[in-house]
Scaffold this active site. Structure first.
Site, mmCIF file in Angstrom:
data_model
loop_
_atom_site.group_PDB
_atom_site.id
_atom_site.type_symbol
_atom_site.label_atom_id
_atom_site.label_comp_id
_atom_site.label_asym_id
_atom_site.label_seq_id
_atom_site.Cartn_x
_atom_site.Cartn_y
_atom_site.Cartn_z
ATOM 1 N N ARG A 158 -16.671 -24.921 69.267
ATOM 2 C CA ARG A 158 -17.002 -24.857 67.252
ATOM 3 C C ARG A 158 -17.583 -26.332 66.987
ATOM 4 N NH1 ARG A 158 -16.810 -20.989 70.130
ATOM 5 N NH2 ARG A 158 -15.867 -19.099 69.370
ATOM 6 N N SER A 226 -16.421 -15.591 60.395
ATOM 7 C CA SER A 226 -15.148 -16.720 61.068
ATOM 8 C C SER A 226 -14.418 -17.345 59.828
ATOM 9 C CB SER A 226 -14.700 -16.707 62.563
ATOM 10 O OG SER A 226 -14.864 -15.364 63.045
ATOM 11 N N GLU A 322 -13.737 -23.069 60.474
ATOM 12 C CA GLU A 322 -13.901 -23.457 61.336
ATOM 13 C C GLU A 322 -15.470 -23.137 60.372
ATOM 14 O OE1 GLU A 322 -16.775 -20.256 63.642
ATOM 15 O OE2 GLU A 322 -14.425 -20.332 64.215
#
Length: 342
Positions: A158, A226, A322
């Site tokens: 990520r 998420s 995230e």
């Protein structure tokens, strides 16, 4: 006071009502020269599916709506050049409809093609970097067009150079290489049950069904997908945790490390359904924080801090968001955003 024309409500899937000094919709590359004259804070946005606006933005928000897909073919691969404003899931569907498999594990990830390299999006054992050949960007500081080979993009979990040293770059297009020697990637969750003979369409359908069953539709319940990354720990640390919690899911990562399932940790900390104001931990998927209606940025931030604290207390593992957090002047982080509330 900014007018409704400067509202960020349409450009964040959390459904938070924030404002910016200016909002510009980028539809043609000819607009770049005029935009380059802006000297204050600037933020580039696709569909706002991974953003949390923690405060009104004191600058210009540029919404990427550049469109177009070009395909060339060699004996062993398809090469796609995709403009940054194209919707990512529609790109996955386009590839399957034209007999070009590879992206099916990344189905239903919200956002645009231009956002994909920034976050190095990933799901079910596949990451964007697996297929990236090149990223084309516009440097707001110099006005120059830059072409980044995948090796220069510093892709990680990520993560990419576009979240760090190249934050001032707008992604104009991405170039993907999809090998014709396709094999299904079935190592995660319900995909394993499909078997090695699975088709790309079957993988696509299973991914879509799984995501729809677990993840709320932002059009119905505001969220940014998420909220936390799956934390990485040493193999020894994971083994110790599994002795205490045998059901703890563990996934492979780089050498010497493994990934833990953040959603499982949050669930086992008893946080599903926990609310702070209008924000809540989703009842079906603990990894997702949602706007039940009327949530403020403060509600979401305080809920995120509560989740992080409870998981740390129970497991000794610190969760990292995230979701990209955007403060008044640009990128921020959870602790800094919280400090402005106190």
């Amino acid at each position: 006071m900014p007018s409704d024309a400067h509202s960020l409500f349409p450009f964040n899937t959390f459904g938070l009502r924030q404002q910016a000094d200016e909002v510009v919709i980028l539809q043609h590359r000819s607009q770049l020269a005029a935009l380059a004259r802006h000297s204050g804070p600037r933020l580039m946005v696709g569909e706002g599916s991974n953003l949390l606006f923690t405060a009104p933005f004191n600058g210009q928000v540029v919404v990427n709506r550049l469109s177009g897909i070009e395909v060339t073919e060699t004996d062993d691969a398809w090469r796609l050049t995709v403009q940054g404003g194209e919707n990512w899931h529609r790109l996955v569907c386009y590839c399957l409809a034209h007999g070009m498999p590879g992206l099916e594990n990344l189905a239903l990830i919200p956002g645009t093609a231009g956002a994909a390299p920034i976050q190095n999006i990933g799901a079910y054992g596949v990451e964007f970097s697996r297929f990236c050949e090149q990223v084309e960007s516009h440097d707001w500081h110099s006005g120059e067009i830059h072409h980044w080979p995948a090796a220069e993009c510093a892709f990680g979990y990520r993560d990419s150079v576009f979240k760090h040293g190249a934050r001032h770059h707008l992604i104009l297009s991405i170039t993907l290489r999809l090998p014709k020697a396709w094999q299904p990637v079935l190592g995660y969750g319900p995909l394993a049950a499909l078997g090695e003979g699975a088709t790309a369409q079957q993988v696509f359908e299973q991914v879509c069904a799984t995501r729809r069953a677990k993840l709320p539709d932002p059009a119905e319940l505001g969220n940014a997908g998420s909220f936390f990354k799956n934390p990485k720990v040493s193999r020894a640390r994971a083994d110790a945790l599994q002795l205490a919690w045998p059901g703890l899911p563990v996934y492979p990562a780089e050498q010497g490390l493994v990934k833990l399932a953040a959603g499982w940790l949050i669930d086992q900390a008893g946080l599903k359904g926990t609310c702070v104001g209008g924000a809540a931990v989703h009842e079906q998927q603990a990894l997702v924080l949602v706007n039940r209606g009327g949530a403020t940025a403060e509600d979401v931030l305080r809920l995120a801090a509560l989740v992080r604290e409870r998981v740390s207390d129970r497991f000794g593992v610190v969760l990292e968001p995230e979701v990209r957090m955007i403060g008044a002047d640009g990128e921020t982080h959870l602790d800094e955003a919280l400090s402005w509330l106190n």
